[in-house]
Design an enzyme around this catalytic site. Structure first.
Site, short mmCIF file in Angstrom:
data_model
loop_
_atom_site.label_atom_id
_atom_site.label_comp_id
_atom_site.label_asym_id
_atom_site.label_seq_id
_atom_site.Cartn_x
_atom_site.Cartn_y
_atom_site.Cartn_z
N THR A 58 0.84 -1.20 0.00
CA THR A 58 0.00 0.00 0.00
C THR A 58 0.88 1.25 0.00
OG1 THR A 58 -1.55 -1.31 1.27
CG2 THR A 58 -2.02 1.04 1.10
N LYS B 268 7.55 12.37 21.11
CA LYS B 268 7.64 13.34 22.22
C LYS B 268 6.28 13.62 22.83
CE LYS B 268 10.17 15.91 19.23
NZ LYS B 268 10.72 17.13 18.68
N1 CP Z 1 -2.55 -5.47 1.00
C1 CP Z 1 -1.88 -4.65 1.82
O1 CP Z 1 -2.44 -3.78 2.46
O2 CP Z 1 -0.54 -4.91 1.90
P1 CP Z 1 0.52 -4.09 2.77
O3 CP Z 1 0.14 -4.32 4.22
O4 CP Z 1 1.86 -4.65 2.41
O5 CP Z 1 0.36 -2.65 2.42
#
Ligand code: CP
Length: 358
Positions: free
Chosen positions: A90, A118
Site C-alpha cells: 500500500t 515526544k
Molecule cells: N494489502 C496490503 O495492504 O498490503 P501491505 O500491508 O503490504 O500494504
C-alpha cells in the site's frame, strides 16, 4: 451539496456510512470522493470511471512521451504518506502512483521518528503535515482516525484530502478498489463481475480488505459471496447486515474445498494475529483446512481467479504461483494504476487525462 463545514463532528460521526458519502465528495466531481475513507463512497458508476481512468493511465504510461505527460499532470502537488502501521504494497504503490503523476512525496513510517515520540497526538501530527502537503495518505491502527482527520482538516484553513490506506480492522477502501479493478480485468471477456461467485477464505473477522471488498461487490448484479473460515474467525455480523440490507446473495460455510469448484474468484486472506488480544491466541485455531494448494487448484474452474491482498504466509501454496489463474501478483501491480486514478480524480484531473491526446 453537503459540506463537512456544515455539520458538527458528533452529528457526522453518528451518521450511517452511506449518509456520510455526500459530505466527502469532490465538488463538481459527479460523486467522486474528495476524502476517500470507506467503501460505501463508491457506487458502480464511480468504480467504472476509476477503472477506465486506471486503464487510460496504464496505456499512456507505456510510451516515454505519455509517461512524461503524466509526470507533469500533478507536478505542482505534494503528498504525505503517513503510515503508522507496517506496509509494503500500500505504501509503495501509493508512492509509485504519486511518482507516475509527478507528485512530490514525504513520508513518516514510524511514529518513533516523528514528534509523536515526544507525545504529540496523531491529530496534531496530521495538522502539521497539512501545513506542508496537499494530500495525506494515511494508514493507522486506529479505526475512525482518518474520518476524524478528514472532518478536522475540512474545518481548518488547509482543507486537504485524506486517503485512507487502511484503518484498524475496519476498512481498506483503496485495496478494495484494486480488487475490483483486478476482477473487472479478469472477467472483461466473460461478462464482467455481474453474476460471478466470489469465495472469501481465511481470517474474515479481522480482515479489513474483506469488509471493504464485500461492500463493493454489492454494486454489481447477482454476485454471490461465499464466506469460508474457522468458526473463531468467521465473517462479522456487520458485514452480513450490509449484505442483508442490500439484498445481496451470500452463504456462510466451513469447507474451502467444497466451495472452490463453484468459485469464479477465490479471495484468500492471512490470519491477522497482530490483532490477538492474548498472545498466541490465533496459533491455537485449526486453520489447516483454510489453505489453497495443489488440490484446490485442481478443483478451480479453468477461468477462475486466485486472489490475495497479500502479504501471505502459507495460505496459498507457492506451487500455485505460476498458474495463469494466480492473480495476486497482477492484483498488487493493479494497485498502482488504480491508486494513480484515484489520486488524479481527487485533484480533479480525471477529464484532463481521459481527454488527452496520448
Ligand atoms: N494489502 C496490503 O495492504 O498490503 P501491505 O500491508 O503490504 O500494504
Amino acid at each position: 451539496m453537503a459540506r463537512l463545514t456544515e455539520i458538527g463532528w458528533e452529528e457526522f460521526s453518528g451518521l450511517e456510512l452511506v449518509k456520510k458519502r455526500p459530505y466527502l465528495e469532490l465538488p463538481d466531481g459527479g460523486g467522486m470522493p474528495y476524502h476517500t475513507l470507506f467503501a460505501q463512497q463508491f457506487d458502480r458508476g464511480i468504480l467504472e470511471r476509476l477503472c477506465a481512468l486506471a486503464n487510460r493511465i496504464r496505456f499512456i504510461n507505456k510510451s516515454k512521451e505519455g509517461a512524461l505527460y503524466l509526470k507533469n499532470v500533478l507536478a505542482h502537488k505534494r503528498a504525505m504518506l503517513y503510515f503508522s502501521q507496517p506496509s509494503s504494497r500500500t505504501f509503495l504503490s501509493h508512492l509509485a502512483a504519486c511518482q507516475i503523476l509527478g507528485i512530490t512525496t514525504g513520508s513518516v513510517r514510524d511514529a518513533a521518528t516523528s514528534s509523536e515520540f515526544k507525545g504529540e497526538s496523531r491529530e496534531d501530527s496530521i495538522r502539521t503535515f497539512s501545513s506542508y502537503f496537499d494530500m495525506i495518505i494515511m494508514r493507522s491502527p486506529e479505526q475512525g482516525l482518518a474520518e476524524k482527520m478528514a472532518w478536522e482538516l475540512s474545518n481548518s484553513s488547509r482543507p486537504i484530502p485524506i486517503l485512507n490506506a487502511g484503518s484498524g480492522k475496519d476498512q481498506h477502501p483503496t485495496q478494495a478498489l484494486l480488487d475490483i479493478y483486478t476482477l473487472m480485468r479478469s472477467f472483461e471477456n466473460a461478462g464482467g463481475i455481474d453474476g460471478k461467485t466470489v469465495v472469501f477464505c481465511g481470517d474474515l473477522l479481522r480482515g479489513r480488505t474483506v469488509r471493504s471488498l464485500s461492500y463493493l461487490l454489492t454494486n454489481f448484479s447477482d454476485v454471490r459471496q461465499i464466506f469460508v473460515a474457522p468458526q473463531e474467525l468467521h465473517v462479522p455480523d456487520d458485514v452480513i447486515a450490509v449484505l442483508e440490507a442490500k439484498g445481496a446473495k451470500y452463504e456462510v460455510r466451513s469447507s474451502l474445498r467444497e466451495a472452490v469448484p463453484e468459485a469464479d474468484a477465490v479471495y484468500m486472506t492471512r490470519i491477522q494475529d497482530e490483532w490477538d488480544t492474548s498472545k498466541g491466541a490465533s496459533a491455537k485455531i485449526d486453520t489447516t483446512k483454510f489453505k489453497f494448494g495443489a488440490e484446490e487448484l485442481a478443483l478451480l474452474k479453468p477461468t477462475g481467479a486466485i486472489m490475495h491482498p497479500l502479504p501471505r504466509r502459507d495460505e496459498i501454496a507457492t506451487c500455485c504461483d505460476h498458474d495463469p489463474r494466480a492473480m495476486y501478483w497482477r492484483q498488487m501491480r493493479n494497485g498502482m494504476w488504480v491508486r494513480a486514478a484515484l489520486i488524479a480524480s481527487t485533484f480533479g484531473y480525471e477529464n484532463n487525462i481521459m481527454g488527452c491526446g496520448y
